[in-house]
Design a protein around this motif. Sequence first.
Motif, PDB file in Angstrom:
ATOM      1  N   VAL A 125       3.002  25.692 -13.972  1.00 37.23           N
ATOM      2  CA  VAL A 125       3.895  25.284 -12.882  1.00 37.23           C
ATOM      3  C   VAL A 125       5.186  26.097 -12.886  1.00 37.23           C
ATOM      4  CG1 VAL A 125       5.267  23.383 -11.931  1.00 37.23           C
ATOM      5  CG2 VAL A 125       2.961  22.938 -12.813  1.00 37.23           C
ATOM      6  N   THR A 126       5.831  26.221 -14.021  1.00 35.63           N
ATOM      7  CA  THR A 126       7.161  26.840 -14.068  1.00 35.63           C
ATOM      8  C   THR A 126       7.160  28.344 -13.824  1.00 35.63           C
ATOM      9  OG1 THR A 126       6.982  27.093 -16.484  1.00 35.63           O
ATOM     10  CG2 THR A 126       8.020  25.077 -15.655  1.00 35.63           C
ATOM     11  N   ASP A 127       6.031  29.013 -14.052  1.00 39.12           N
ATOM     12  CA  ASP A 127       5.965  30.468 -13.880  1.00 39.12           C
ATOM     13  C   ASP A 127       5.765  30.906 -12.430  1.00 39.12           C
ATOM     14  OD1 ASP A 127       6.402  30.912 -16.508  1.00 39.12           O
ATOM     15  OD2 ASP A 127       4.420  31.705 -16.989  1.00 39.12           O
ATOM     16  N   ARG A 128       5.635  29.976 -11.526  1.00 45.08           N
ATOM     17  CA  ARG A 128       5.409  30.346 -10.130  1.00 45.08           C
ATOM     18  C   ARG A 128       6.694  30.875  -9.492  1.00 45.08           C
ATOM     19  NH1 ARG A 128       2.474  24.586  -8.759  1.00 45.08           N
ATOM     20  NH2 ARG A 128       0.672  24.842 -10.158  1.00 45.08           N
ATOM     21  N   ASP A 129       6.502  31.828  -8.602  1.00 45.06           N
ATOM     22  CA  ASP A 129       7.653  32.415  -7.905  1.00 45.06           C
ATOM     23  C   ASP A 129       8.403  31.354  -7.111  1.00 45.06           C
ATOM     24  OD1 ASP A 129       6.994  34.888  -8.867  1.00 45.06           O
ATOM     25  OD2 ASP A 129       5.892  35.521  -7.065  1.00 45.06           O
ATOM     26  N   GLY A 130       9.713  31.324  -7.286  1.00 46.30           N
ATOM     27  CA  GLY A 130      10.564  30.423  -6.519  1.00 46.30           C
ATOM     28  C   GLY A 130      10.656  29.011  -7.058  1.00 46.30           C
ATOM     29  N   PHE A 131       9.870  28.689  -8.082  1.00 43.95           N
ATOM     30  CA  PHE A 131       9.856  27.311  -8.573  1.00 43.95           C
ATOM     31  C   PHE A 131      11.076  26.973  -9.432  1.00 43.95           C
ATOM     32  CE2 PHE A 131       5.980  26.710  -6.587  1.00 43.95           C
ATOM     33  CZ  PHE A 131       5.441  25.449  -6.846  1.00 43.95           C
ATOM     34  N   ASP A 132      11.865  27.981  -9.779  1.00 42.26           N
ATOM     35  CA  ASP A 132      13.067  27.700 -10.564  1.00 42.26           C
ATOM     36  C   ASP A 132      14.092  26.902  -9.769  1.00 42.26           C
ATOM     37  OD1 ASP A 132      13.552  29.768  -8.828  1.00 42.26           O
ATOM     38  OD2 ASP A 132      14.618  31.026 -10.268  1.00 42.26           O
ATOM     39  N   SER A 133      13.883  26.819  -8.436  1.00 42.01           N
ATOM     40  CA  SER A 133      14.797  26.041  -7.593  1.00 42.01           C
ATOM     41  C   SER A 133      14.297  24.617  -7.349  1.00 42.01           C
ATOM     42  CB  SER A 133      14.987  26.745  -6.233  1.00 42.01           C
ATOM     43  OG  SER A 133      13.763  26.749  -5.500  1.00 42.01           O
ATOM     44  N   VAL A 134      13.082  24.311  -7.799  1.00 44.21           N
ATOM     45  CA  VAL A 134      12.503  22.975  -7.586  1.00 44.21           C
ATOM     46  C   VAL A 134      13.118  21.990  -8.588  1.00 44.21           C
ATOM     47  CG1 VAL A 134      10.386  21.597  -7.654  1.00 44.21           C
ATOM     48  CG2 VAL A 134      10.350  23.926  -6.703  1.00 44.21           C
ATOM     49  N   THR A 135      13.506  20.834  -8.109  1.00 46.45           N
ATOM     50  CA  THR A 135      14.173  19.835  -8.951  1.00 46.45           C
ATOM     51  C   THR A 135      13.351  19.477 -10.180  1.00 46.45           C
ATOM     52  OG1 THR A 135      15.327  18.880  -7.034  1.00 46.45           O
ATOM     53  CG2 THR A 135      15.117  17.495  -8.998  1.00 46.45           C
ATOM     54  N   ALA A 136      12.045  19.291  -9.994  1.00 42.03           N
ATOM     55  CA  ALA A 136      11.182  18.920 -11.120  1.00 42.03           C
ATOM     56  C   ALA A 136      11.218  19.964 -12.232  1.00 42.03           C
ATOM     57  CB  ALA A 136       9.748  18.723 -10.627  1.00 42.03           C
ATOM     58  N   VAL A 137      11.290  21.233 -11.842  1.00 41.15           N
ATOM     59  CA  VAL A 137      11.324  22.322 -12.823  1.00 41.15           C
ATOM     60  C   VAL A 137      12.697  22.399 -13.468  1.00 41.15           C
ATOM     61  CG1 VAL A 137      11.145  24.812 -13.136  1.00 41.15           C
ATOM     62  CG2 VAL A 137       9.542  23.628 -11.617  1.00 41.15           C
ATOM     63  N   LYS A 138      13.755  22.298 -12.685  1.00 44.90           N
ATOM     64  CA  LYS A 138      15.113  22.384 -13.214  1.00 44.90           C
ATOM     65  C   LYS A 138      15.405  21.272 -14.212  1.00 44.90           C
ATOM     66  CE  LYS A 138      17.304  22.515  -9.237  1.00 44.90           C
ATOM     67  NZ  LYS A 138      18.443  22.618  -8.277  1.00 44.90           N
ATOM     68  N   GLU A 139      14.816  20.081 -13.962  1.00 43.05           N
ATOM     69  CA  GLU A 139      15.094  18.932 -14.828  1.00 43.05           C
ATOM     70  C   GLU A 139      14.001  18.694 -15.870  1.00 43.05           C
ATOM     71  OE1 GLU A 139      16.051  15.522 -12.499  1.00 43.05           O
ATOM     72  OE2 GLU A 139      17.758  16.485 -11.513  1.00 43.05           O
ATOM     73  N   GLY A 140      13.016  19.580 -15.896  1.00 40.73           N
ATOM     74  CA  GLY A 140      11.941  19.423 -16.868  1.00 40.73           C
ATOM     75  C   GLY A 140      11.090  18.191 -16.630  1.00 40.73           C
ATOM     76  N   ALA A 141      11.027  17.755 -15.388  1.00 37.33           N
ATOM     77  CA  ALA A 141      10.265  16.547 -15.035  1.00 37.33           C
ATOM     78  C   ALA A 141       8.836  16.914 -14.640  1.00 37.33           C
ATOM     79  CB  ALA A 141      10.959  15.792 -13.912  1.00 37.33           C
ATOM     80  N   ILE A 142       8.121  17.491 -15.593  1.00 35.18           N
ATOM     81  CA  ILE A 142       6.731  17.897 -15.388  1.00 35.18           C
ATOM     82  C   ILE A 142       5.896  17.291 -16.515  1.00 35.18           C
ATOM     83  CG2 ILE A 142       5.124  19.821 -15.112  1.00 35.18           C
ATOM     84  CD1 ILE A 142       7.569  21.586 -14.494  1.00 35.18           C
ATOM     85  N   ALA A 143       4.786  16.685 -16.170  1.00 36.30           N
ATOM     86  CA  ALA A 143       3.945  16.064 -17.200  1.00 36.30           C
ATOM     87  C   ALA A 143       2.480  16.221 -16.822  1.00 36.30           C
ATOM     88  CB  ALA A 143       4.291  14.588 -17.358  1.00 36.30           C
ATOM     89  N   ASP A 144       1.648  16.415 -17.830  1.00 33.51           N
ATOM     90  CA  ASP A 144       0.205  16.483 -17.605  1.00 33.51           C
ATOM     91  C   ASP A 144      -0.410  15.145 -17.993  1.00 33.51           C
ATOM     92  OD1 ASP A 144      -2.188  18.200 -16.946  1.00 33.51           O
ATOM     93  OD2 ASP A 144      -2.743  17.509 -18.958  1.00 33.51           O
ATOM     94  N   LEU A 145      -1.202  14.574 -17.096  1.00 29.82           N
ATOM     95  CA  LEU A 145      -1.795  13.256 -17.309  1.00 29.82           C
ATOM     96  C   LEU A 145      -3.282  13.369 -17.629  1.00 29.82           C
ATOM     97  CD1 LEU A 145      -0.248  11.398 -14.232  1.00 29.82           C
ATOM     98  CD2 LEU A 145       0.744  11.685 -16.514  1.00 29.82           C
ATOM     99  N   ASP A 146      -3.797  12.359 -18.296  1.00 23.94           N
ATOM    100  CA  ASP A 146      -5.228  12.256 -18.567  1.00 23.94           C
ATOM    101  C   ASP A 146      -5.934  11.910 -17.260  1.00 23.94           C
ATOM    102  OD1 ASP A 146      -7.812  11.428 -19.205  1.00 23.94           O
ATOM    103  OD2 ASP A 146      -7.213  10.548 -21.116  1.00 23.94           O
ATOM    104  N   ALA A 147      -6.704  12.848 -16.732  1.00 23.19           N
ATOM    105  CA  ALA A 147      -7.357  12.646 -15.441  1.00 23.19           C
ATOM    106  C   ALA A 147      -8.300  11.443 -15.465  1.00 23.19           C
ATOM    107  CB  ALA A 147      -8.117  13.904 -15.033  1.00 23.19           C
ATOM    108  N   ASP A 148      -9.018  11.262 -16.563  1.00 27.41           N
ATOM    109  CA  ASP A 148      -9.955  10.139 -16.650  1.00 27.41           C
ATOM    110  C   ASP A 148      -9.214   8.810 -16.597  1.00 27.41           C
ATOM    111  OD1 ASP A 148     -11.936  12.013 -16.925  1.00 27.41           O
ATOM    112  OD2 ASP A 148     -12.124  11.795 -19.096  1.00 27.41           O
TER     113      ASP A 148
END
Length: 322
Positions: free
Chosen positions: A272-295
């Motif tokens: 997520v964070t390596d995408r172009d332009g994502f450094d301006s997204v609030t979730a990226v700036k605040e580290g509010a990214i999480a991977d969930l158990d899909a099952d």
Amino acid sequence: MKSLWKLWMTAAMAVLLLAACGQDSTEPAVKDESPAQIEKEAEAAFPVTVTDAVGNDITIEEAPDAIVSMMPSNTEILFALGLGEEVKAVTDFDNYPAEAAEKEKIGGMEFNVEKIVSLSPDVVFAHESALSTGEAGYQQIRDAGIQVFVVSNAVDFETTYVTIEQIGRLTGKTAEAEQIVSDMKAKVEEIQAKVADVEPKTVLVETSPRPEIYSPAGDTFMDEMLKMMNAENVISDLEGWVKVDPEEIVKRNPDVILTTYGGYVEDPLTEVTDRDGFDSVTAVKEGAIADLDADLTNRQGPRLADGLETIAKAIYPEVFGE
């Protein structure tokens, strides 16, 4: 005359006293909850008829001894009901509980009809979501004289509760099903109470990474779960499962980004964070990214309340002390 009146009063008082004494001395009825009685009550519940997702009335004459599950969520329900021994076969994708992985396999979207028929199950639990590719196979199983119950594709918790109760009725596990649903409802209420007064956050859920990022929009189970968590799906104005352009994600600027593809990508966070332009997204700036158990978050079964809690903690870690 006065003597007769006194005699009548004495007799009446005696009757009342005897009645009172009888009530005091009577032991309260104790319900027989021995294994034999429980089994007897379960047997009395049959035959049972339940209408499935395609409108077929499925009648089961007695508690099934052999069951085939054609969807991981069905399998989780059956095991939660205490029917692990009765489940004879599952799909290639069934991985919970661990015992499910040890069962015979009948395939996936393309299932082995001959294998299923050879097991002579009392009932097969299919799923509405697989009708487009599986209906012909379901009919072949029916033609072999085997009951096929098509479970509804739940779009909310209420439908999931109904599914659990239906499977419970068809297998003689009504009381167990009611307890599972009761426990789930209690947990959901507890979670919702914790987030009731928070400032709602906007959320994007990604179910696949680049180059084709797919997300659940409005009118999906995940959208329903986000609403239950006092959160806003940032693409709720769209409908169904949609492919989202990275530039659109930047434009919508979600407060939180949740991914469910950790089992397929080495590092979901970097994805997520390596995408172009994502450094301006609030979730990226605040580290509010999480991977969930899909099952845990997608399967419409007994663990769904746990999945809801996982989502809530990822969105509002400050509320849950995470």
